[in-house]
Scaffold this motif. Sequence first.
Motif, PDB file in Angstrom:
ATOM      1  N   GLU A  74       0.836  -1.200   0.000  1.00  0.00           N
ATOM      2  CA  GLU A  74       0.000   0.000   0.000  1.00  0.00           C
ATOM      3  C   GLU A  74       0.871   1.250   0.000  1.00  0.00           C
ATOM      4  O   GLU A  74       1.951   1.259   0.578  1.00  0.00           O
ATOM      5  CB  GLU A  74      -0.910   0.007   1.230  1.00  0.00           C
ATOM      6  N   PHE A  75       0.361   2.279  -0.644  1.00  0.00           N
ATOM      7  CA  PHE A  75       1.015   3.577  -0.569  1.00  0.00           C
ATOM      8  C   PHE A  75       0.857   4.107   0.847  1.00  0.00           C
ATOM      9  O   PHE A  75      -0.152   3.858   1.503  1.00  0.00           O
ATOM     10  CB  PHE A  75       0.382   4.567  -1.564  1.00  0.00           C
ATOM     11  N   THR A  76       1.855   4.848   1.321  1.00  0.00           N
ATOM     12  CA  THR A  76       1.795   5.411   2.661  1.00  0.00           C
ATOM     13  C   THR A  76       1.323   6.854   2.598  1.00  0.00           C
ATOM     14  O   THR A  76       1.286   7.470   1.529  1.00  0.00           O
ATOM     15  CB  THR A  76       3.181   5.371   3.331  1.00  0.00           C
ATOM     16  N   LEU A  77       0.993   7.372   3.753  1.00  0.00           N
ATOM     17  CA  LEU A  77       0.636   8.772   3.844  1.00  0.00           C
ATOM     18  C   LEU A  77       1.816   9.636   3.388  1.00  0.00           C
ATOM     19  O   LEU A  77       1.630  10.656   2.720  1.00  0.00           O
ATOM     20  CB  LEU A  77       0.228   9.137   5.272  1.00  0.00           C
ATOM     21  N   ASN A  78       3.023   9.199   3.714  1.00  0.00           N
ATOM     22  CA  ASN A  78       4.215   9.928   3.268  1.00  0.00           C
ATOM     23  C   ASN A  78       4.276  10.000   1.744  1.00  0.00           C
ATOM     24  O   ASN A  78       4.646  11.030   1.185  1.00  0.00           O
ATOM     25  CB  ASN A  78       5.486   9.273   3.802  1.00  0.00           C
ATOM     26  N   ASP A  79       3.931   8.905   1.079  1.00  0.00           N
ATOM     27  CA  ASP A  79       3.911   8.901  -0.388  1.00  0.00           C
ATOM     28  C   ASP A  79       2.921   9.938  -0.914  1.00  0.00           C
ATOM     29  O   ASP A  79       3.221  10.693  -1.839  1.00  0.00           O
ATOM     30  CB  ASP A  79       3.523   7.522  -0.936  1.00  0.00           C
ATOM     31  N   VAL A  80       1.736   9.957  -0.319  1.00  0.00           N
ATOM     32  CA  VAL A  80       0.683  10.860  -0.778  1.00  0.00           C
ATOM     33  C   VAL A  80       1.086  12.315  -0.546  1.00  0.00           C
ATOM     34  O   VAL A  80       0.936  13.161  -1.431  1.00  0.00           O
ATOM     35  CB  VAL A  80      -0.660  10.537  -0.080  1.00  0.00           C
ATOM     36  N   VAL A  81       1.624  12.609   0.643  1.00  0.00           N
ATOM     37  CA  VAL A  81       2.047  13.979   0.948  1.00  0.00           C
ATOM     38  C   VAL A  81       3.136  14.431  -0.023  1.00  0.00           C
ATOM     39  O   VAL A  81       3.095  15.538  -0.565  1.00  0.00           O
ATOM     40  CB  VAL A  81       2.519  14.096   2.414  1.00  0.00           C
ATOM     41  N   ALA A  82       4.113  13.553  -0.257  1.00  0.00           N
ATOM     42  CA  ALA A  82       5.195  13.902  -1.187  1.00  0.00           C
ATOM     43  C   ALA A  82       4.655  14.121  -2.594  1.00  0.00           C
ATOM     44  O   ALA A  82       5.018  15.106  -3.252  1.00  0.00           O
ATOM     45  CB  ALA A  82       6.257  12.805  -1.188  1.00  0.00           C
ATOM     46  N   LEU A  83       3.787  13.236  -3.064  1.00  0.00           N
ATOM     47  CA  LEU A  83       3.216  13.403  -4.405  1.00  0.00           C
ATOM     48  C   LEU A  83       2.435  14.704  -4.534  1.00  0.00           C
ATOM     49  O   LEU A  83       2.528  15.396  -5.540  1.00  0.00           O
ATOM     50  CB  LEU A  83       2.312  12.218  -4.761  1.00  0.00           C
ATOM     51  N   MET A  84       1.662  15.031  -3.501  1.00  0.00           N
ATOM     52  CA  MET A  84       0.899  16.275  -3.542  1.00  0.00           C
ATOM     53  C   MET A  84       1.835  17.481  -3.614  1.00  0.00           C
ATOM     54  O   MET A  84       1.581  18.421  -4.360  1.00  0.00           O
ATOM     55  CB  MET A  84      -0.015  16.379  -2.321  1.00  0.00           C
ATOM     56  N   SER A  85       2.899  17.441  -2.852  1.00  0.00           N
ATOM     57  CA  SER A  85       3.845  18.556  -2.848  1.00  0.00           C
ATOM     58  C   SER A  85       4.613  18.651  -4.161  1.00  0.00           C
ATOM     59  O   SER A  85       4.780  19.742  -4.712  1.00  0.00           O
ATOM     60  CB  SER A  85       4.813  18.396  -1.679  1.00  0.00           C
ATOM     61  N   ILE A  86       5.044  17.512  -4.669  1.00  0.00           N
ATOM     62  CA  ILE A  86       5.843  17.486  -5.903  1.00  0.00           C
ATOM     63  C   ILE A  86       5.008  17.898  -7.115  1.00  0.00           C
ATOM     64  O   ILE A  86       5.442  18.680  -7.949  1.00  0.00           O
ATOM     65  CB  ILE A  86       6.449  16.077  -6.126  1.00  0.00           C
ATOM     66  N   THR A  87       3.788  17.363  -7.190  1.00  0.00           N
ATOM     67  CA  THR A  87       2.964  17.591  -8.385  1.00  0.00           C
ATOM     68  C   THR A  87       2.057  18.815  -8.270  1.00  0.00           C
ATOM     69  O   THR A  87       1.585  19.321  -9.285  1.00  0.00           O
ATOM     70  CB  THR A  87       2.069  16.368  -8.672  1.00  0.00           C
ATOM     71  N   GLY A  88       1.782  19.232  -7.052  1.00  0.00           N
ATOM     72  CA  GLY A  88       0.837  20.334  -6.858  1.00  0.00           C
ATOM     73  C   GLY A  88      -0.605  19.893  -6.976  1.00  0.00           C
ATOM     74  O   GLY A  88      -1.522  20.708  -6.880  1.00  0.00           O
ATOM     75  N   SER A  89      -0.837  18.621  -7.161  1.00  0.00           N
ATOM     76  CA  SER A  89      -2.196  18.087  -7.300  1.00  0.00           C
ATOM     77  C   SER A  89      -2.809  17.846  -5.923  1.00  0.00           C
ATOM     78  O   SER A  89      -2.198  17.234  -5.059  1.00  0.00           O
ATOM     79  CB  SER A  89      -2.166  16.763  -8.073  1.00  0.00           C
ATOM     80  N   ARG A  90      -4.039  18.321  -5.738  1.00  0.00           N
ATOM     81  CA  ARG A  90      -4.764  18.094  -4.485  1.00  0.00           C
ATOM     82  C   ARG A  90      -5.886  17.082  -4.689  1.00  0.00           C
ATOM     83  O   ARG A  90      -6.750  16.927  -3.844  1.00  0.00           O
ATOM     84  CB  ARG A  90      -5.316  19.419  -3.966  1.00  0.00           C
TER      85      ARG A  90
END
Length: 150
Positions: free
Chosen positions: A59-75
Motif C-alpha cells: 500500500e502507498f503510505t501517507l508519506n507517499d501521498v504527501v510527497a506526491l501532492m507537494s511534488i505535483t501540486g495536485s490536491r
Amino acid sequence: MADQRAYLHTLVRGTVAKHFPGKQNCAAREIAEFWAGRELEDHEVDYGGFSRKMKGSREFTLNDVVALMSITGSRRIITVLQQMQDQMQTPLEPREALAAAAAKEAGEAVAAAIGTHNHATVAKEAGDAEQAFRRIREQAEAELGAKGQG
C-alpha cells in the motif's frame, strides 16, 4: 472499506502515471528525495518497493501521498479523501439506548393519556413516543440495508 482502499490506490497510481508518464522510477526517486531533503544515489532509492506499491502488493503510505501532492501540486487525492469522509454515515446509536428512550417516551405518553385532560400534552407525548419508536425502526432498516438483507 476495501473498495475505498482500491479507489485510493487507483488515485495514487493515476497521479503517478499523469505526472510521471512511463517514468515510475522517477516518481520513486522524487518521493525519496523529497523526504531525504537531498539528492540520493540509486542504491538509496527503493525502486522495488515503489514498484510493488504501483502493482498493489504494497500500500502507498501517507508519506507517499504527501510527497506526491507537494511534488505535483495536485490536491486530487486529498479532495477525494474529504469527499469520502463527508459521505460517511454517522455512527448508529446503540439499540439499547434507543429502546430506553422509547420506553421513557411511551411511559410519558401513557401517563399523559391517563392523567391529564390537556389534549395538547397528550398529543405531544404520543408524538414523542412515536418518534422514538420510528428511530428504532429506521435504524433496524438501515442495518438491514447495510448488510444487504433489505
